[in-house]
Write an enzyme that holds these catalytic residues in place. Structure first.
Site, short mmCIF file in Angstrom:
data_model
loop_
_atom_site.label_atom_id
_atom_site.label_comp_id
_atom_site.label_asym_id
_atom_site.label_seq_id
_atom_site.Cartn_x
_atom_site.Cartn_y
_atom_site.Cartn_z
N ALA A 14 45.20 -59.98 -32.60
CA ALA A 14 45.75 -60.61 -33.30
C ALA A 14 45.89 -62.12 -33.47
O ALA A 14 45.81 -63.40 -33.18
CB ALA A 14 46.77 -60.02 -34.58
N GLN A 45 39.55 -48.72 -27.66
CA GLN A 45 37.79 -47.69 -27.23
C GLN A 45 36.85 -47.80 -27.98
O GLN A 45 35.84 -47.79 -28.43
CB GLN A 45 37.98 -46.56 -26.69
CG GLN A 45 38.65 -46.56 -25.23
CD GLN A 45 39.53 -44.53 -24.77
OE1 GLN A 45 38.86 -43.96 -25.59
NE2 GLN A 45 39.85 -44.40 -24.05
N ARG A 273 43.28 -38.76 -39.29
CA ARG A 273 44.06 -38.16 -37.89
C ARG A 273 45.19 -37.26 -38.09
O ARG A 273 45.18 -36.08 -37.19
CB ARG A 273 44.00 -39.57 -37.00
CG ARG A 273 43.16 -39.73 -36.62
CD ARG A 273 43.81 -41.25 -35.98
NE ARG A 273 42.33 -41.57 -35.14
CZ ARG A 273 42.28 -42.85 -35.22
NH1 ARG A 273 43.26 -44.24 -35.26
NH2 ARG A 273 41.25 -42.98 -34.93
#
Ligand code: SIN
Length: 526
Positions: A14, A45, A273
């Site tokens: 950012a 990753q 998740r």
């Protein structure tokens, strides 16, 4: 004292996206606690999600984002994320950003949890962050000045509360001030508050603590994402095993060979998740070890070179086909409340990336939407600042020196703090434990309005961790339901009465004020 037009704190995606989109007429300073390659983004990753495939669409990406985040979003911001994000990815491709491709030249798109289709772009297999940051660094022009290895410890405000500069500490503990009419916090999340984390060790929520002290509103701090699979060796988590490994077909099994996601969620290993992390945590609490079984993945080493290296360095023999895993803190969905341009309620103070609560992640971020958020909001903020032109600043400042001779306070050991956060405000929370933890935090000898000049430099970091711990714990205690990344064992279900309610914190007259916004609304700051 040095001056710039824009000061950016942080060096992740950012920060760099803002810097490279700012007008070359503006003097830009990037201050980072580590070095320009020491960010969470650099370690990313998995990749970047974008609806670029022929059979995909921004509306599918939008729906998946809402579903993963359990509807706790600013919907118009989610739509902007997926549509502007797609355009930015296409622009990066035409600039030559090195996204992986198949032998036939088409993009290689991976699958990750809670996505309804393969839409994850990646670079160098599992080195997406590194490749993208290297690409963005190459595009910076010479209006950017880097200040590395300095920790911003305070924001400077004028008598009207406008943010006009920052104070920073170098490694030797010497303080200096930098002044600018635009101060951008891109300092990342709060992973370092927890004993198990995928985050870079420097990421301890400095941005949120600095903004809170300056009077900025903080929201959704209870929603913290724990990544299900961190490499787990000798009782400690070591680093991330990307969700892309499950996207390629790895299965989660326990030490007696059971597939632990069977019957838990129809998407099994690719469930959102928070569901996978909770299941691994529960298995581990029952005394079971949990592994990623990678037998079905061909050419693992080629597809995941950095994970392979990490496993080898930690003594894991990949030919046995099993990687031991455990969850760890990964991402903060909430943060400093911003408007669509990246402005906060404090004039002159802006926030982007993980430090911000932009409303795009809801209660649980969809995999690979974070680099996308940094790219979208970095570009938007740069456009807003460019539009304002140069801001004449009449700044008078009395230099204040840190007292290097100040005695260190007797507060807490960082390791103890992280372990307590993990235990009481971690993956699964419970009212009584949160209350006990809050009382422990309240017993620590810090005030919300510490005079930082009187603190020993080593205590500044602890003080920021303490502020963030207080914010997260109070919010987690107040939200008596489970939703996304906030799971309460004493309130197991989502409660419709909590839907779209947002917990906000702000420092007022030295006290932390906390209240509920009844509706999640996009704010526009002046
Ligand atoms: C991962 O590779 O599993 C992490 C990517 C993300 O957090 O979006």
């Amino acid at each position: 004292m040095k001056r710039a037009d824009v000061i950016i704190i942080g060096s992740g995606i950012a920060a760099l996206q803002t810097a490279r989109n700012l007008s070359p007429d503006l003097n830009v300073m990037i201050i980072t606690k580590g070095n320009r390659k020491g960010s969470n983004s650099y370690m990313a990753q998995g990749g970047v999600a974008a609806a670029v495939a022929k059979d995909d669409s921004i509306s599918k990406h939008y729906q998946d984002t809402l579903e993963a985040g359990r509807g706790h979003h600013q919907e118009e911001e989610v739509m902007a994320l997926v549509s502007e994000g797609r355009e930015i990815i296409l622009d990066l491709m035409s600039e030559g950003a090195p996204f992986d491709r198949q032998i036939d030249g088409s993009l290689s798109l991976g699958m990750e949890g809670a996505h309804s289709t393969s839409r994850i772009l990646h670079c160098g297999g599992d080195q997406t962050g590194r490749f993208l940051i290297d690409h963005l660094l190459k595009t910076l022009s010479d209006n950017i000045c880097w200040i590395e290895e300095q920790m911003v410890f305070d924001l400077i405000q004028d008598r009207n509360g406008r943010c006009i500069g920052v104070k920073a500490l170098d490694r030797a503990g010497a303080a200096c001030s930098y002044m600018a009419p635009n101060i951008v916090l891109a300092a990342g999340g709060t992973g370092g508050l927890y004993s198990s984390t995928s985050n870079h060790p420097t990421v301890t929520g400095d941005g949120m603590a600095l903004a809170f002290r300056a009077g900025a509103e903080i929201a959704d701090a209870e929603f913290i994402q724990f990544h299900p699979t961190l490499l787990f060796v000798e009782g400690r988590t070591k680093g991330l095993i990307s969700e892309a490994v499950r996207g390629e077909g790895a299965e989660l099994v326990n030490d007696i060979g059971e597939r632990i996601m069977d019957g838990v969620h129809p998407l099994r290993e690719l469930a959102p998740r928070h569901i996978v992390a909770q299941q691994i945590f529960t298995q581990r609490q029952m005394g079971r070890d949990v592994y990623l079984s990678i037998d079905s993945i061909t050419n693992f080493q080629e597809k995941f070179p950095s994970i392979t290296d990490m496993c080898i360095q930690n003594g894991i023999d990949l030919s046995l086909g099993k990687i031991p895993v455990s969850p760890g803190c990964h991402f903060m969905m909430g943060g400093i409340v911003i408007d669509p341009a990246g402005r906060t309620n404090v004039e002159g103070l802006f926030t982007i990336g993980e430090a911000a609560c932009s409303g795009v992640h809801g209660a649980n971020r969809l995999a690979s939407n974070s680099l996308l958020e940094g790219l979208v909001y970095g570009k938007r903020l740069a456009a807003w600042i460019n539009n304002q032109g140069k801001h004449p600043s009449q700044i008078l400042l009395e230099e204040q020196e840190m007292k290097k001779t100040a005695k260190e306070k007797e507060t807490f050991e960082v390791g103890e703090f992280q372990a307590r956060m993990m235990e009481s405000a971690g993956i699964i929370r419970e009212g009584a434990k949160l209350q006990e933890h809050l009382e422990w935090l309240q017993s620590i000898d810090f005030q919300f309005e510490e005079e930082l000049g009187n603190l020993h430099p080593r205590d500044v970091q602890k003080y920021f961790m303490w502020i963030n711990g207080m914010i997260v714990t109070k919010a987690a205690l107040l939200r008596t339901e489970s939703r996304g990344g906030h799971i309460r064992s004493d309130f197991r279900e989502e409660d419709p009465a909590w839907r779209k309610k947002r917990i906000i914190h702000r420092l007022e007259d030295g006290e932390m004020r906390m209240w509920l916004d009844e509706q999640i609304k996009t704010k526009i700051y002046a």
